[in-house]
Motif scaffolding. Sequence first.
Motif, mmCIF file in Angstrom:
data_model
loop_
_atom_site.group_PDB
_atom_site.id
_atom_site.type_symbol
_atom_site.label_atom_id
_atom_site.label_comp_id
_atom_site.label_asym_id
_atom_site.label_seq_id
_atom_site.Cartn_x
_atom_site.Cartn_y
_atom_site.Cartn_z
ATOM 1 N N HIS A 218 -30.442 19.110 -22.473
ATOM 2 C CA HIS A 218 -28.882 19.674 -22.641
ATOM 3 C C HIS A 218 -28.643 19.285 -23.906
ATOM 4 C CE1 HIS A 218 -28.741 20.554 -18.507
ATOM 5 N NE2 HIS A 218 -28.172 19.377 -18.053
ATOM 6 N N GLY A 219 -29.122 17.965 -24.541
ATOM 7 C CA GLY A 219 -28.847 17.786 -26.034
ATOM 8 C C GLY A 219 -29.291 19.008 -27.007
ATOM 9 N N THR A 220 -30.432 19.567 -26.705
ATOM 10 C CA THR A 220 -30.989 20.451 -27.418
ATOM 11 C C THR A 220 -30.164 21.817 -27.358
ATOM 12 O OG1 THR A 220 -33.017 19.615 -27.130
ATOM 13 C CG2 THR A 220 -33.244 21.831 -27.994
ATOM 14 N N GLN A 222 -26.836 21.632 -26.960
ATOM 15 C CA GLN A 222 -25.697 21.517 -27.482
ATOM 16 C C GLN A 222 -26.077 21.960 -29.124
ATOM 17 O OE1 GLN A 222 -23.527 17.931 -26.669
ATOM 18 N NE2 GLN A 222 -22.502 18.234 -28.431
ATOM 19 N N VAL A 223 -27.355 21.573 -29.620
ATOM 20 C CA VAL A 223 -27.652 21.783 -30.938
ATOM 21 C C VAL A 223 -27.515 23.234 -31.266
ATOM 22 C CG1 VAL A 223 -29.521 21.726 -32.464
ATOM 23 C CG2 VAL A 223 -28.953 19.596 -31.188
ATOM 24 N N LEU A 224 -28.301 23.793 -30.204
ATOM 25 C CA LEU A 224 -28.241 25.484 -30.131
ATOM 26 C C LEU A 224 -26.938 25.943 -30.431
ATOM 27 C CD1 LEU A 224 -31.330 26.511 -27.988
ATOM 28 C CD2 LEU A 224 -31.008 26.645 -30.694
ATOM 29 N N GLU A 225 -26.207 25.220 -29.777
ATOM 30 C CA GLU A 225 -24.452 25.991 -29.717
ATOM 31 C C GLU A 225 -23.835 25.827 -31.194
ATOM 32 O OE1 GLU A 225 -22.169 23.954 -26.616
ATOM 33 O OE2 GLU A 225 -23.393 24.787 -25.125
ATOM 34 N N LYS A 226 -24.335 24.721 -31.585
ATOM 35 C CA LYS A 226 -23.695 24.329 -32.957
ATOM 36 C C LYS A 226 -24.332 25.239 -34.126
ATOM 37 C CE LYS A 226 -22.293 19.566 -32.193
ATOM 38 N NZ LYS A 226 -20.824 19.876 -32.486
ATOM 39 N N LEU A 227 -25.691 25.566 -33.797
ATOM 40 C CA LEU A 227 -26.299 26.518 -34.901
ATOM 41 C C LEU A 227 -25.726 28.156 -34.371
ATOM 42 C CD1 LEU A 227 -29.769 25.030 -34.665
ATOM 43 C CD2 LEU A 227 -28.031 24.999 -36.657
ATOM 44 N N ASP A 228 -25.028 28.322 -33.305
ATOM 45 C CA ASP A 228 -24.566 29.524 -32.933
ATOM 46 C C ASP A 228 -25.851 30.355 -32.614
ATOM 47 O OD1 ASP A 228 -22.908 31.636 -32.244
ATOM 48 O OD2 ASP A 228 -22.759 32.489 -34.316
ATOM 49 N N ALA A 229 -26.646 29.635 -31.818
ATOM 50 C CA ALA A 229 -27.950 30.748 -31.607
ATOM 51 C C ALA A 229 -27.957 30.403 -29.929
ATOM 52 C CB ALA A 229 -29.188 29.949 -32.090
ATOM 53 N N LYS A 230 -28.461 31.710 -29.424
ATOM 54 C CA LYS A 230 -28.594 31.788 -27.865
ATOM 55 C C LYS A 230 -30.045 31.369 -27.457
ATOM 56 C CE LYS A 230 -25.307 35.564 -27.309
ATOM 57 N NZ LYS A 230 -24.980 36.947 -26.601
ATOM 58 N N TYR A 262 -31.369 16.572 -40.132
ATOM 59 C CA TYR A 262 -31.621 15.455 -39.106
ATOM 60 C C TYR A 262 -30.616 14.546 -38.688
ATOM 61 C CZ TYR A 262 -33.632 10.986 -37.851
ATOM 62 O OH TYR A 262 -33.860 9.752 -37.030
ATOM 63 N N ASN A 263 -29.634 14.304 -39.677
ATOM 64 C CA ASN A 263 -28.755 13.270 -39.386
ATOM 65 C C ASN A 263 -27.496 14.214 -38.578
ATOM 66 O OD1 ASN A 263 -27.584 10.802 -39.744
ATOM 67 N ND2 ASN A 263 -26.273 11.341 -41.588
ATOM 68 N N ASP A 264 -27.514 15.431 -38.704
ATOM 69 C CA ASP A 264 -26.460 15.836 -37.641
ATOM 70 C C ASP A 264 -27.163 16.191 -36.574
ATOM 71 O OD1 ASP A 264 -24.662 16.072 -39.636
ATOM 72 O OD2 ASP A 264 -25.159 18.300 -40.386
ATOM 73 N N SER A 265 -28.239 16.540 -36.456
ATOM 74 C CA SER A 265 -28.907 16.915 -35.098
ATOM 75 C C SER A 265 -29.284 15.652 -34.439
ATOM 76 C CB SER A 265 -30.234 17.471 -35.338
ATOM 77 O OG SER A 265 -31.312 16.967 -35.815
ATOM 78 N N TRP A 266 -29.920 14.562 -34.857
ATOM 79 C CA TRP A 266 -30.063 13.502 -34.065
ATOM 80 C C TRP A 266 -28.947 12.535 -34.031
ATOM 81 C CZ3 TRP A 266 -33.006 11.255 -30.451
ATOM 82 C CH2 TRP A 266 -32.880 9.846 -30.301
ATOM 83 N N GLY A 267 -28.357 12.456 -35.240
ATOM 84 C CA GLY A 267 -27.483 11.198 -35.568
ATOM 85 C C GLY A 267 -26.016 11.660 -34.586
ATOM 86 N N LYS A 268 -25.652 13.093 -34.640
ATOM 87 C CA LYS A 268 -24.383 13.440 -33.969
ATOM 88 C C LYS A 268 -24.472 14.270 -32.700
ATOM 89 C CE LYS A 268 -22.476 13.985 -38.848
ATOM 90 N NZ LYS A 268 -21.793 14.655 -39.852
#
Length: 416
Positions: A218-220, A222-230, A262-268
């Motif tokens: 689910h974390g991944t 959420q990363v896709l959501e922030k990238l605006d990618a389906k 990396y800091n935004d994906s892993w760190g946040k």
Amino acid sequence: MKALLDRVLKNDLCSGCGMCSSVASDDALRMRLNADGYHRPALNPAYRDKEIADAPTTGAFAKSCPALNLDIRPYKSKNYHPIWGEILDTLKGYAADDEIRQAGSSGGVISALAQYCLDRKLVDGVIQIQASQQDPLENVAIISRSRQNVIASSGSRYAPASPAEALRWVAMSTEKYLFVGKPCDVAAVRQMQAHNPRLKENIPYVVSFMCAGTPSLHGTEQVLEKLDAKREDVTAFRYRGDGWPGLTKATLKNGEARTMTYNDSWGKVLNRHLQTRCKICPDGIGEFADIVCADGWEGDEKGYPSFEEREGNSLILVRTPNGRELFRNAEADGVVKAEAFDTGSIFAIQPFQYYRRTTILPRLWAMKLLMLKTPSYKGFELGKGMREIGLYQSFKAFTGLLVRRKKIKRRALETA
């Protein structure tokens, strides 16, 4: 063995390593992605009323499953460090091969050693994790036998992975393997080797990397959501690598690439989705491995690790004579380059591992206060770590776990 698995799952202690599925009878257990986004063992309905393992196997499982037991005592010597574990050599280095160094998450040392073992025919294959061809967000256990596969498996995969599933193949094989996995995966392999001579003979090398925990899938998402990618549009997904630390990169069907640091994906994002077992893990540093690698971060002006892109460097801890021989031979043959590093300086480049190690004991006390089961940890000298971190930080860790468990329980009641 069913009762042991029930205890693990009911107390949310599973790390998802996959070892249980490899030792159970036939297809009695398979690792599956559960609703929370983690790999967990699922019972084949055909075995609901049947035993899934004989008594000796059940006994070995009880002593080997990292959700039940971690005993580092057989692997300790006078070189044991109460924070960083058994260390013969502390080094900092990188793969001499530029392509492997670039593809790796840090300096590419693990991939370089894997390729070296294949080239010198020290092993027939490398057990490791690779992105699934069916779903690029998920991970599958594979056996690499070529440079192409080793490079394709390089780079961190911050999603559930179960490489110990491969022990089933090893037990039926006459080949030799290098095993690469998270610290909990490696602990499962090493402890099971103590009860299974075939596994010990067939896996002569065990290599790990420092791990901050396994995020839910689910974390991944959420990363896709922030990238605006389906998710259905993603054809490839890289968490890290292709540089150091490397970008998180989603490649879409139309060829477009969307990236995040990396800091935004892993760190946040990703580190907020860790499974419970990771929060009480004393061994994010890979104590059971022959060799363990980590990011050899360089500090900023305040001494905190800097995540700016640069050529990769790995922190390398050589833990066993077997690992020392392998690394020194690889170094002599020009496969890796390394120099000595001060063990006392590891804290500056791996502060998270230091903090987690020194606060494990108060976290365990909090679990016990909540009447929750915990794994049995033996020989890790956790009391020394707690004394080093001090009373205030210990109390913060204790109360922090209590608060998190209360939130988890409340969410569970709300969704019930």
